[in-house]
Design a protein around this motif. Structure first.
Motif, short mmCIF file in Angstrom:
data_model
loop_
_atom_site.label_atom_id
_atom_site.label_comp_id
_atom_site.label_asym_id
_atom_site.label_seq_id
_atom_site.Cartn_x
_atom_site.Cartn_y
_atom_site.Cartn_z
N ASN A 251 0.82 -1.20 0.00
CA ASN A 251 0.00 0.00 0.00
C ASN A 251 0.86 1.25 0.00
OD1 ASN A 251 -2.34 1.64 0.24
ND2 ASN A 251 -2.13 1.67 2.45
N LEU A 252 1.87 1.28 0.86
CA LEU A 252 2.70 2.49 0.96
C LEU A 252 3.61 2.66 -0.25
CD1 LEU A 252 3.46 2.39 4.78
CD2 LEU A 252 1.91 3.90 3.56
N ARG A 253 4.08 1.54 -0.81
CA ARG A 253 4.85 1.68 -2.06
C ARG A 253 3.94 2.20 -3.16
NH1 ARG A 253 7.97 -3.29 -4.92
NH2 ARG A 253 5.83 -3.86 -5.45
N ALA A 266 1.29 1.99 -9.20
CA ALA A 266 0.58 2.23 -7.95
C ALA A 266 -0.66 1.36 -7.87
CB ALA A 266 0.20 3.70 -7.84
N THR A 267 -1.41 1.31 -8.97
CA THR A 267 -2.63 0.49 -8.98
C THR A 267 -2.30 -0.98 -8.76
OG1 THR A 267 -3.71 2.06 -10.48
CG2 THR A 267 -4.62 -0.17 -10.37
N ALA A 268 -1.21 -1.45 -9.35
CA ALA A 268 -0.79 -2.85 -9.16
C ALA A 268 -0.46 -3.12 -7.69
CB ALA A 268 0.40 -3.17 -10.04
N ASP A 269 0.24 -2.17 -7.05
CA ASP A 269 0.58 -2.35 -5.64
C ASP A 269 -0.67 -2.34 -4.76
OD1 ASP A 269 3.27 -2.82 -5.72
OD2 ASP A 269 3.88 -0.77 -5.29
N PHE A 270 -1.56 -1.39 -5.01
CA PHE A 270 -2.79 -1.34 -4.21
C PHE A 270 -3.59 -2.63 -4.40
CE2 PHE A 270 -2.43 3.46 -4.94
CZ PHE A 270 -1.75 3.64 -3.75
N SER A 271 -3.63 -3.12 -5.62
CA SER A 271 -4.38 -4.37 -5.90
C SER A 271 -3.77 -5.54 -5.15
CB SER A 271 -4.40 -4.65 -7.40
OG SER A 271 -5.11 -3.64 -8.10
N GLY A 282 -8.05 1.38 3.39
CA GLY A 282 -7.08 2.37 2.95
C GLY A 282 -6.51 2.06 1.59
N ALA A 283 -6.16 0.79 1.35
CA ALA A 283 -5.61 0.39 0.04
C ALA A 283 -6.67 0.53 -1.04
CB ALA A 283 -5.10 -1.04 0.11
N ILE A 284 -7.91 0.18 -0.72
CA ILE A 284 -9.00 0.32 -1.70
C ILE A 284 -9.21 1.78 -2.05
CG2 ILE A 284 -11.48 -0.02 -2.04
CD1 ILE A 284 -11.17 -2.53 -0.20
N PHE A 285 -9.23 2.63 -1.03
CA PHE A 285 -9.38 4.07 -1.26
C PHE A 285 -8.23 4.60 -2.11
CE2 PHE A 285 -8.41 8.44 0.01
CZ PHE A 285 -9.62 9.06 -0.19
N ASN A 286 -7.00 4.20 -1.77
CA ASN A 286 -5.85 4.69 -2.53
C ASN A 286 -5.88 4.23 -3.99
OD1 ASN A 286 -4.78 6.06 -0.36
ND2 ASN A 286 -3.57 4.32 0.35
N ARG A 287 -6.36 2.99 -4.22
CA ARG A 287 -6.48 2.55 -5.61
C ARG A 287 -7.51 3.40 -6.34
NH1 ARG A 287 -8.02 -3.60 -7.11
NH2 ARG A 287 -10.06 -2.86 -6.42
N GLY A 288 -8.56 3.76 -5.62
CA GLY A 288 -9.56 4.66 -6.22
C GLY A 288 -8.94 5.98 -6.63
N LEU A 289 -8.05 6.52 -5.78
CA LEU A 289 -7.36 7.77 -6.12
C LEU A 289 -6.50 7.60 -7.37
CD1 LEU A 289 -6.19 9.12 -2.64
CD2 LEU A 289 -8.08 9.96 -4.05
N ALA A 302 -16.16 2.71 -8.22
CA ALA A 302 -16.35 1.40 -7.59
C ALA A 302 -15.49 1.26 -6.34
CB ALA A 302 -16.03 0.29 -8.59
N ASP A 303 -14.24 1.70 -6.41
CA ASP A 303 -13.36 1.57 -5.25
C ASP A 303 -13.79 2.48 -4.11
OD1 ASP A 303 -11.76 -0.48 -6.05
OD2 ASP A 303 -10.04 0.76 -6.59
N PHE A 304 -14.18 3.71 -4.43
CA PHE A 304 -14.62 4.60 -3.36
C PHE A 304 -15.89 4.06 -2.69
CE2 PHE A 304 -12.46 8.11 -5.96
CZ PHE A 304 -11.29 8.00 -5.22
N THR A 305 -16.75 3.45 -3.48
CA THR A 305 -17.96 2.85 -2.91
C THR A 305 -17.61 1.71 -1.96
OG1 THR A 305 -19.28 3.45 -4.84
CG2 THR A 305 -20.11 1.65 -3.47
N LYS A 306 -16.65 0.86 -2.36
CA LYS A 306 -16.23 -0.24 -1.50
C LYS A 306 -15.57 0.29 -0.24
CE LYS A 306 -15.51 -4.53 -0.38
NZ LYS A 306 -16.64 -5.39 0.05
#
Length: 518
Positions: A251-253, A266-271, A282-289, A302-306
């Motif tokens: 998540n932090l990377r 970034a998306t790959a790391d959050f996933s 937090g990871a879901i929110f960050n992927r949404g960003l 979809a990610d912000f909703t989750k």
């Protein structure tokens, strides 16, 4: 020894010690058990086997053996000490403290049980008693590395970071190659605002132990705080190599990669962080960003909703989902999300400014003024709220008030490209003669374009309008043609209308109830 004769107690005891030194604890336990079978009244044999059980992680059995040693020899201080340590490992701190206390009574000149009791008090959160024990231990043994280290930990836990750093320094003097002392001293430096010293300590820790995920973790955090995102990402990569099951590192990377503009990485790391922990909001929110930064609004939504489902009390999730709705032209849902964010945290200026932006999309000018004003009450330095309120003033036919708010925004951030563009557009195109100022408009429009590398068609449109207002129609035509090369065909008609005016030698006048930006 006669090979035909079974081993005696001394031989079995020596064998047990050899196995224990080789960390072959099961064999050591077997040997000591054999010795106990031959001499069941020897307290030391139970003590030795208890140590082997403890080293092998069998703390319950260790407690039993130390207890049997104490039954046979009630004044056995080492048995009390080691049973106390086993109690600590079993998180039974009250029994540990009682045993350490008895060990201290039996051998008051030994610093070890004082250190152990201090550690048990620390585990309980009783730092006052812990610090008293550590200090008493140091009076007995001023060169006890472990006591300085433990006292430093307790001081740090109480927020006494300067005193803790001093104790870590004493520990380092005694054992200069102890990497964790440098790691923990670095955290004291960080809490005291000495990031350079903190990073120096972490560098040293990693020279001493290049496989410390803890040291890489903290250095990555600090580098990210300093904006050194490339180096932070590298350190998080080391954390992942050394501890692949640590989802927070992914998540932090991902955050570091997002700051570097590597949204795919970034998306790959959050996933990956989400795969390892599907409940990590937090990871879901960050992927949404990251999806939002890549303008993938459907996936962002979809990610912000989750994230909201997992953490419904976090206003930030509603704010970001509101922006996604706004980008997808769903103003009603955007306003609903921003309103929920305000309900969750009515003192967050960003929520009020966000809803003001949604009301602006709906041309609900009074609502824009109300929300933008509330945002400014909460955060007077929020220039975006001033620009939103300025747009509403213009929409309500008050360009003078619009200019006043835009100028207030400029005072907060003189190099904000949006603010400069708004002012340039107003002063170039306002239908009221007394408010137009072509010279100022050109200056502000040029600066806005420079700040954005001439990459925004709307800013070039403003620059062209400013040149037209000053009578420099050749420049106006040049920049208007330039921006027409940048926009898709369906967006060209309005820009082409203005180009036609400039070709005729006429400036553009924005309708009074029109826009305050392009």
């Amino acid at each position: 020894m006669d090979p035909m004769q079974p081993p005696d107690v001394e031989q079995l005891t020596q064998r047990g010690h050899r196995y224990a030194r080789r960390q072959e604890y099961s064999k050591a336990i077997e040997a000591f058990t054999g010795a106990i079978d031959l001499e069941p009244s020897d307290a030391d044999l139970y003590y030795y086997r208890g140590n082997a059980h403890a080293a092998d992680g069998r703390y319950d059995r260790a407690v039993d053996d130390f207890g049997r040693a104490i039954e046979l020899e009630p004044t056995h201080p080492a048995a009390y000490h080691n049973r106390a340590t086993a109690h600590v490992d079993l998180r039974d701190y009250e029994k540990a403290i009682a045993d350490y206390t008895e060990a201290i009574r039996l051998n008051p000149d030994d610093a070890d049980p004082l250190n152990g009791r201090g550690a048990a008090y620390s585990r309980k959160g009783d730092y006052e008693s812990a610090l008293a024990d550590y200090s008493a231990a140091l009076e007995l043994d001023p060169k006890a590395f472990r006591v300085y280290f433990n006292r430093a930990n307790a001081l740090s836990a109480t927020g006494a970071h300067e005193a803790a750093a001093a104790d870590y320094t004493s520990a380092i003097r005694l054992q200069p190659r102890h990497a964790r002392s440098y790691v923990y001293r670095s955290l004291c430096h960080e809490n005291l605002g000495r990031l350079d010293a903190a990073l120096t300590d972490l560098d040293t820790a990693l020279r001493l132990d290049g496989h410390s995920p803890e040291a890489f973790w903290h250095r990555a955090r600090m580098r990210a705080a300093l904006g050194e995102h490339r180096r932070a990402a590298d350190d998080y990569s080391w954390v992942i190599r050394l501890d692949p099951e640590e989802p927070r590192a992914y998540n932090l990377r991902g955050i570091a990669r997002a700051e570097l503009g590597d949204h795919a990485g970034a998306t790959a790391d959050f996933s990956e962080a989400i795969r390892r922990d599907p409940t990590d909001s937090g990871a879901i929110f960050n992927r949404g960003l990251s999806y939002a930064r890549a303008k993938d609004w459907e996936n962002a939504l979809a990610d912000f909703t989750k994230a909201i489902e997992l953490d419904p009390d976090d206003a930030t999730g509603y704010i970001q989902r509101g922006y996604a709705h706004l980008e997808l032209l769903d103003t009603v849902r955007a306003i609903a999300d921003f309103s929920t964010a305000i309900e969750k945290n009515p003192n967050n200026a960003r929520s009020w400014a966000a809803r003001a932006a949604a009301h602006r999309r709906a041309a609900n000018w009074p609502a824009v003024i109300t929300d933008a004003t509330r945002a400014l009450e909460l955060r007077p330095d929020l220039d975006a709220a001033l620009n939103l309120r300025a747009a509403a003033h213009y929409g309500l036919g008050d360009p003078a008030a619009a200019i006043e708010d835009h100028e207030a925004a400029r005072a907060l951030d003189p190099d904000d490209a949006n603010t400069l563009n708004y002012l340039a557009w107003l002063r170039a195109t306002c239908p009221l003669d007394e408010l137009r100022d072509g010279k100022k408009a050109v200056t502000d429009a040029i600066r806005a374009c420079e700040l954005t590398d001439h990459a925004y068609p709307g800013f070039l449109d403003t620059l062209a309008a400013a040149y037209a207002e000053t009578g420099r129609f050749d420049d106006a035509v040049k920049w208007q043609r330039k921006l027409l090369e940048m926009v898709p065909p369906d967006e060209r008609p309005e820009y082409e209308t203005r180009l036609a005016l400039y070709l005729e030698g006429r400036p553009y006048r924005d309708p009074l109830a029109g826009k305050s930006s392009t």
